[in-house]
Design an enzyme around this catalytic site. Structure first.
Site, PDB file in Angstrom:
ATOM      1  NE  ARG A  45      47.891  23.087 -14.452  1.00  0.00           N
ATOM      2  CZ  ARG A  45      46.931  22.310 -13.981  1.00  0.00           C
ATOM      3  NH1 ARG A  45      45.890  22.038 -14.716  1.00  0.00           N
ATOM      4  NH2 ARG A  45      47.013  21.817 -12.768  1.00  0.00           N
ATOM      5  N   GLY A  89      60.456  29.310 -16.492  1.00  0.00           N
ATOM      6  CA  GLY A  89      60.020  29.837 -15.194  1.00  0.00           C
ATOM      7  C   GLY A  89      60.766  29.147 -14.060  1.00  0.00           C
ATOM      8  CG  HIS A  90      60.201  24.981 -13.249  1.00  0.00           C
ATOM      9  ND1 HIS A  90      59.493  24.527 -14.325  1.00  0.00           N
ATOM     10  CD2 HIS A  90      59.426  24.760 -12.165  1.00  0.00           C
ATOM     11  CE1 HIS A  90      58.330  24.048 -13.928  1.00  0.00           C
ATOM     12  NE2 HIS A  90      58.254  24.182 -12.619  1.00  0.00           N
ATOM     13  N   GLY A 118      57.763  30.700  -7.144  1.00  0.00           N
ATOM     14  CA  GLY A 118      57.338  31.668  -8.156  1.00  0.00           C
ATOM     15  C   GLY A 118      56.085  32.423  -7.731  1.00  0.00           C
ATOM     16  CD  GLU A 119      56.408  38.031  -7.118  1.00  0.00           C
ATOM     17  OE1 GLU A 119      56.046  38.607  -8.160  1.00  0.00           O
ATOM     18  OE2 GLU A 119      57.027  38.586  -6.193  1.00  0.00           O
ATOM     19  N   GLY A 131      58.827  18.879 -11.732  1.00  0.00           N
ATOM     20  CA  GLY A 131      59.395  18.516 -13.035  1.00  0.00           C
ATOM     21  C   GLY A 131      58.688  19.228 -14.177  1.00  0.00           C
TER      22      GLY A 131
END
Ligand code: PAF
Length: 263
Positions: free
Chosen positions: A187, A36-37, A147-148, A31
């Site tokens: 974050r 990026g998600h 994700g990388e 969540g």
């Protein structure tokens, strides 16, 4: 978009989809979704008939209770974004459903999970690999997207899928960055204004300096460096800035000439 909060009803749905010949892409998340998600979601939507996103803040991968408690929980906003993106289904299981055994059974990788992130956060990858294996089994997708940015996680998940004969293809997706290079992360919202500006120096140092120089530069700029190391032709790092932990990695080919000469 359908929300599944129990595993059994998702399983029924997946059986229906399989009978109808629909392919499924799966994006596991905790969540607090950001662009990026959404890049993983869009990739899945473009490669599969259906897309499932899971939202589960996995307690077993947090090494400190305070970190787990501080993790942002934004379910309504997350669902709004997923609905707008065109996601078909969201799985929101409870800890009791995912851990009926109370975490007595777990996946332990004994080498590469012990270094870098694993050395800084003991037990972290046991929790990640255990929940990922459970989620991959439950989703029963053709493809799963990672994700990388979490490079070590990605490599361990790929090896996990091979080791346990998981039929899902693990698809790596490039890191999404802000304009100044900072890798997107849930974050980042906790970085204060000046620290948000400073944080761009992390990617700059990783991608333009040698490992030793990057470490020195970051300390000079006020970062607490947990590690900067090279693995698999990449430079990986973890730092703290104003109490916020950031990780990132870059391919070594992108480092500048001075770095190439030093190596
Ligand atoms: O990368 C994450 O968000 C988590 O580690 C994952 C893969 C969803 C497992 O909890």
């Amino acid at each position: 978009m359908i929300m599944f909060d129990d595993l059994q009803s998702w399983r029924q749905e997946r059986i229906r989809q399989t009978r109808a010949g629909s392919t499924l892409g799966f994006v596991p998340t905790m969540g607090a979704l950001h662009e990026g998600h959404l890049a993983l979601v869009h990739r899945s939507l473009s490669e599969n008939d259906r897309t499932l996103v899971s939202i589960f803040v996995n307690p077993t991968q947090f090494d400190a209770d305070a970190d787990l408690a501080a993790y942002p929980r934004t379910l309504d906003a997350d669902c709004d974004r997923l609905r707008a993106a065109g996601v078909d289904a969201v799985l929101v299981p409870s800890a009791a459903q995912l851990y009926p055994d109370g975490y007595r059974y777990r996946v332990v990788e004994t080498e590469r999970s012990r270094e870098l992130e694993g050395a800084c956060r003991p037990g972290h990858f046991d929790g990640v690999l255990t929940v990922v294996l459970k989620l991959l089994q439950i989703a029963a997708a053709e493809r799963a997207y990672f994700g990388e940015k979490d490079w070590q996680q990605l490599t361990l998940v790929r090896a996990l899928a091979e080791a346990f004969f998981v039929p899902t293809t693990i698809v790596p997706c490039p890191t999404v960055r802000d304009a100044d290079g900072l890798a997107l992360s849930s974050r980042n919202a906790r970085l204060s204004g000046p620290n948000r500006q400073k944080a761009a120096g992390f990617h700059r140092a990783l991608s333009s300096l040698s490992t030793m120089e990057a470490e020195r530069r970051l300390r000079e700029e006020g970062f607490v460096v947990e590690y900067i190391e090279e693995r698999d032709a990449r430079r990986l790092g973890a730092v703290r800035l104003g109490g916020v932990r950031l990780i990132d990695n870059v391919p070594l080919g992108r480092a500048d000439d001075s770095h190439a000469r030093l190596r």
